[in-house]
Scaffold this active site. Structure first.
Site, mmCIF file in Angstrom:
data_model
loop_
_atom_site.group_PDB
_atom_site.id
_atom_site.type_symbol
_atom_site.label_atom_id
_atom_site.label_comp_id
_atom_site.label_asym_id
_atom_site.label_seq_id
_atom_site.Cartn_x
_atom_site.Cartn_y
_atom_site.Cartn_z
ATOM 1 N N CYS A 30 -2.871 -32.089 22.778
ATOM 2 C CA CYS A 30 -1.504 -32.830 22.101
ATOM 3 C C CYS A 30 -1.613 -34.232 21.160
ATOM 4 C CB CYS A 30 -0.666 -32.854 23.338
ATOM 5 S SG CYS A 30 -1.535 -34.402 24.540
ATOM 6 N N CYS A 33 -2.818 -37.423 22.832
ATOM 7 C CA CYS A 33 -4.778 -37.435 22.609
ATOM 8 C C CYS A 33 -4.583 -38.612 21.275
ATOM 9 C CB CYS A 33 -4.992 -36.214 21.787
ATOM 10 S SG CYS A 33 -4.601 -34.786 23.387
ATOM 11 N N ASP A 438 -23.059 -3.823 18.859
ATOM 12 C CA ASP A 438 -23.421 -4.021 19.781
ATOM 13 C C ASP A 438 -23.722 -4.409 20.862
ATOM 14 O OD1 ASP A 438 -26.645 -5.198 19.897
ATOM 15 O OD2 ASP A 438 -25.909 -7.316 20.163
ATOM 16 N N ASP A 622 -24.059 -9.660 17.583
ATOM 17 C CA ASP A 622 -23.403 -11.304 17.612
ATOM 18 C C ASP A 622 -25.672 -11.343 17.137
ATOM 19 O OD1 ASP A 622 -25.132 -9.658 20.035
ATOM 20 O OD2 ASP A 622 -24.884 -12.097 20.921
ATOM 21 N N ASP A 626 -28.672 -8.275 14.490
ATOM 22 C CA ASP A 626 -27.638 -7.255 13.922
ATOM 23 C C ASP A 626 -27.223 -7.654 12.408
ATOM 24 O OD1 ASP A 626 -26.724 -6.343 15.703
ATOM 25 O OD2 ASP A 626 -26.584 -7.629 17.473
#
Lengths: 743, 49
Positions: A30, A33, A438, A622, A626
């Site tokens: 927001c 911050c 995977d 991941d 792979d």
């Protein structure tokens, strides 16, 4: 973490005695911050300036060198409730930013010029209908030329460079007909001005340039946004390691600060942050993020370990090796090179259209000139009409048709928690007809969970979970996730290799190996039931329980796979894990076509076999193992928890614990592809109407201006539909999920 | 139509001023954080303690 991190590698020292640090900040949701962070930091002694960029969530801090340690800044941010990670801007991103700025400058110049020339052109058009004098018209035309020529020379650069580059490689692209059209129209207009003619096309040329630059800039903006997010994610993921210095002291440093040859200490329960060789110590490590294998492997002196592996019970000292030196990595890199080379560069839809389009346009223009001369017109009139054909067919709408859809669709994907790595991925995603998953970390969550929580008395489970908080062991950490009360018991003692125990209300609790808890018989039964899970036992006085810990399926995996199948996608599993671990998952998801125990080369073979059947494969994976398969597949996705190398290969990355983004990605990309084709058809219809008009000589500069802006507006409006019927907005999901990921 | 002699250059000068202003703002980093600029206007930085 009570230790302080040594961040000195990220600090840039400036000549005026200040030091500068860039941080990627997590948890900004927001406007408040901004003040909270900037004011909070500026209250620290020595801080000169703190400025938060709210758009890309990056904080730039400057302080007088030596007055405050960089780690104190990070610590203060943590106290304020934000996680911050040092950030090093990457070369690609800086390059993209520079290019975007350049395009914006070109756009501004073209915009300025087209407005001013239009001002002059409208006067001429209305004057032609009334009583403009020859002198005034010539004056206006010369002024237009004065603005248009330098504008094209400056703002036309992106197209001229790209067209020349393509011609040098003996290819044509969209920019070749654009540049030819622009140049011819410009030269003709100058000649016409000298001849005191009624019509010039300066306004069309510059407006065309303006529209085309809009398309180019949007395309660029999309890519830059993705890069910025990717840069932040890389920083948020950045891990730390305990480096052992020359004198033996242990310092916590970011992995980016490590060099090959450094020694690193890995404690039980920590994730190994670097590739290395074990110098001393012995432990069991879980390489599931690397190879997909869920069974643990022993790590002994001289053995190799890979970044991303989880260390179980022993302390290890590693020597860092340079990336690409490990046996597995060598294999992966070799396969990656082959896969990238074998995959012929995908030709984007827009380029495919351009290849067919350019010859047709030029042929039409040539034909116009010939027919006009043949029917007795002067060469001058014939050439003017031919140039009008070129101008009216300049792929203005065509150049906007694809990038605008891509921008809108990538925005929709962004909201769904998916970040595109490659701009052309949308088209490839839309055409995929087979999905290969995977298993470990993709269909299942990367972290382990207790799978039989429902079968254990709630108070027993809660007690076990709270006791688990006091242990570093990964299995105990999985149990600890079940704890509702996050306060560990007082006086809990961890016994290395056995488990953890504590005395609560006079009764002893133990969490650990079945033997440690006196539950060996119970354990035997449990093993027979669920062979694919790891066991941890718990005892509380006389009560005993066996907890089965396993990587659970992503919560919505079953529903997502079902929907994907309903969309006509063939789902399959290719896993590096043992077949007996893959079987139950495949069964739960109702997937018949699955294979376990595949090494990276076998995965590629399987994908090639699918390709040979004529399938277009979307690979979702991941693990490090792979990465080659992701590169070899038609298109690929990977979760944000994936290994770095793997993420770099994926066409898109998705956030969060759910598998739903995969489904969203398929839907959004299919919708986007439909719209792109629709837009191209609109552009085609426009040409079918405009070309005959131009051929017959009815296209005056006024008609050209109306036609170009009209068709561009239509395709842009159509592209906005790629956002989709405003789905139930999930407000700002990414930041929160990032926090979960980073934890 | 003699009025054009100074009206047209004036129009061009005004246009150039706009272009120059845009290029200056681009170089000055005014577009680096567009979302931040939109919300910063709401903060009461004059009340800062």
């Amino acid at each position: 973490m009570s230790e302080t991190i040594d961040l000195s590698v990220f600090v840039k020292r400036q000549d005026d005695g200040t030091a500068h640090l860039d941080l990627a900040v997590e948890g900004i949701d927001c406007a408040a911050c901004i003040d909270e962070i900037e004011d909070g930091l500026e209250r620290l002694p020595g801080i000169v300036d703190a400025r938060l960029n709210y758009t890309n969530h990056r904080l730039s801090v400057q302080w007088r060198d030596g007055e405050i340690a960089p780690s104190a800044v990070v610590e203060e941010l943590r106290r304020l409730g934000y996680r911050a990670h040092p950030f090093q801007s990457r070369l690609v991103e800086e390059e993209e930013t520079r290019r975007a700025q350049w395009l914006l400058k070109c756009l501004a110049v073209a915009g300025f010029a087209s407005m001013n020339i239009m001002l002059l052109a409208v006067s001429v058009w209305s004057g032609n209908a009334t009583d403009i004098t020859q002198e005034t018209r010539d004056f206006f035309h010369w002024l237009s030329a004065l603005i248009a020529l330098p504008t094209v020379a400056y703002a036309g650069q992106p197209f001229i460079q790209s067209a020349l580059g393509a011609l040098r490689n003996r290819r044509t692209n969209m920019d070749v007909p654009i540049v030819i059209g622009i140049m011819l129209a410009l030269v003709m207009s100058v000649v016409e001005t000298i001849n005191h003619a009624e019509h010039t096309y300066f306004d069309s040329v510059v407006m065309l340039l303006f529209f085309l630059l809009c398309g180019r800039y949007l395309d660029q903006a999309m890519r830059r946004k993705t890069r910025a997010v990717a840069g932040n994610l890389a920083a948020l993921k950045a891990e730390v390691a305990h480096r052992i210095g020359e004198t033996g002291e242990v310092v916590l440093v970011p992995t980016a600060a490590l060099d090959a040859g450094d020694r690193v200490l890995v404690r039980p329960g920590e994730r190994i942050a670097v590739d290395g060789v074990v110098l001393s110590g012995a432990s069991e490590i879980d390489e599931s993020l690397v190879t997909g294998e869920t069974a643990r492997k022993a790590a002994t002196t001289g053995g190799r370990v890979y970044a991303g592996s989880l260390n179980y019970n022993g302390t290890l000292t590693l020597q860092v090796t340079a990336a690409g030196k490990g046996t597995l990595l060598d294999e992966v890199e070799r396969l990656l090179e082959n896969a990238a080379a074998a995959k012929s560069r995908y030709v984007q839809l827009a380029d495919r259209v351009a290849r067919a389009y350019a010859p047709v346009v030029h042929l039409a223009a040539a034909l116009t000139a010939i027919v006009w001369i043949a029917t007795g017109a002067t060469v001058h009139d014939a050439i003017i009409t031919a140039v009008a054909v070129l101008i009216i067919t300049c792929p203005c709408a065509l150049a906007l048709a694809v990038p605008v859809v891509q921008v809108v669709a990538s925005g929709a994907l962004f909201r769904a928690g998916v970040f595109l790595n490659a701009g052309d991925a949308l088209e490839r995603l839309a055409t995929a007809d087979t999905i290969v998953f995977d298993k470990t970390g993709t269909l299942t969550l990367p972290d382990m969970r207790v799978v039989n929580a429902g079968g254990i008395a709630p108070d027993l489970l809660e007690a076990a979970a709270r006791l688990g908080l006091s242990s570093h062991h990964p299995l105990a950490a999985a149990v600890a996730q079940e704890a509702r009360d996050r306060r560990p018991f007082d006086g809990a003692v961890e016994e290395a290799g056995q488990g953890v125990r504590a005395i609560v209300d006079g009764l002893e609790m133990r969490l650990g190996s079945p033997a440690f808890c006196g539950a060996t018989t119970l354990a035997h039964d449990a093993v027979r039931e669920r062979a694919d899970a790891s066991l941890i036992a718990f005892s509380w006085g006389e009560r005993r329980a066996i907890l089965l810990v396993r990587q659970a399926l992503r919560p919505d995996a079953i529903a997502v796979v079902k929907s994907l199948r309903e969309q006509g996608l063939d789902c399959r599993i290719l896993s590096g894990d043992r077949p007996e671990a893959v079987a139950p998952i495949a069964q739960a998801l109702g997937i018949d076509m699955w294979r376990g125990g595949c090494n990276p080369a076998e995965k590629i073979e399987a994908l090639d076999a699918l390709k040979a059947e004529g399938r277009k494969v979307l690979m979702v994976g991941d693990g490090l193992n792979d990465a080659p398969a992701l590169a070899a597949a038609h298109v690929s996705l990977s979760p944000i928890s994936a290994a770095d190398l793997t993420q770099a290969q994926a066409d898109a990355v998705f956030l969060g614990d759910k598998l739903e983004p995969v489904l969203d990605t398929v839907e959004i990309s299919r919708r986007a592809n439909r719209l792109m084709q629709q837009n191209l058809k609109i552009a085609l219809v426009y040409n079918l109407i405009a070309v005959p008009l131009a051929f017959l000589g009815y296209v005056t500069p006024l008609v050209a201006a109306l036609a170009m802006s009209g068709s561009s507006t239509i395709v842009t409006l159509n592209a906005l539909r790629a956002r989709g019927r405003s789905a139930p907005a999930e407000p700002a999901a990414p930041p929160q999920e990032l926090a979960v990921q980073g934890a | 139509m003699n009025v054009l002699i100074y009206l047209v250059p004036m129009a061009l000068v005004l246009g150039f001023t706009g272009l120059a202003a845009f290029l200056w703002s681009l170089r000055n980093g005014q577009y680096d954080d567009v979302q931040g600029a939109a919300v910063r206007v709401l903060s009461d930085d004059d009340l800062r303690s």
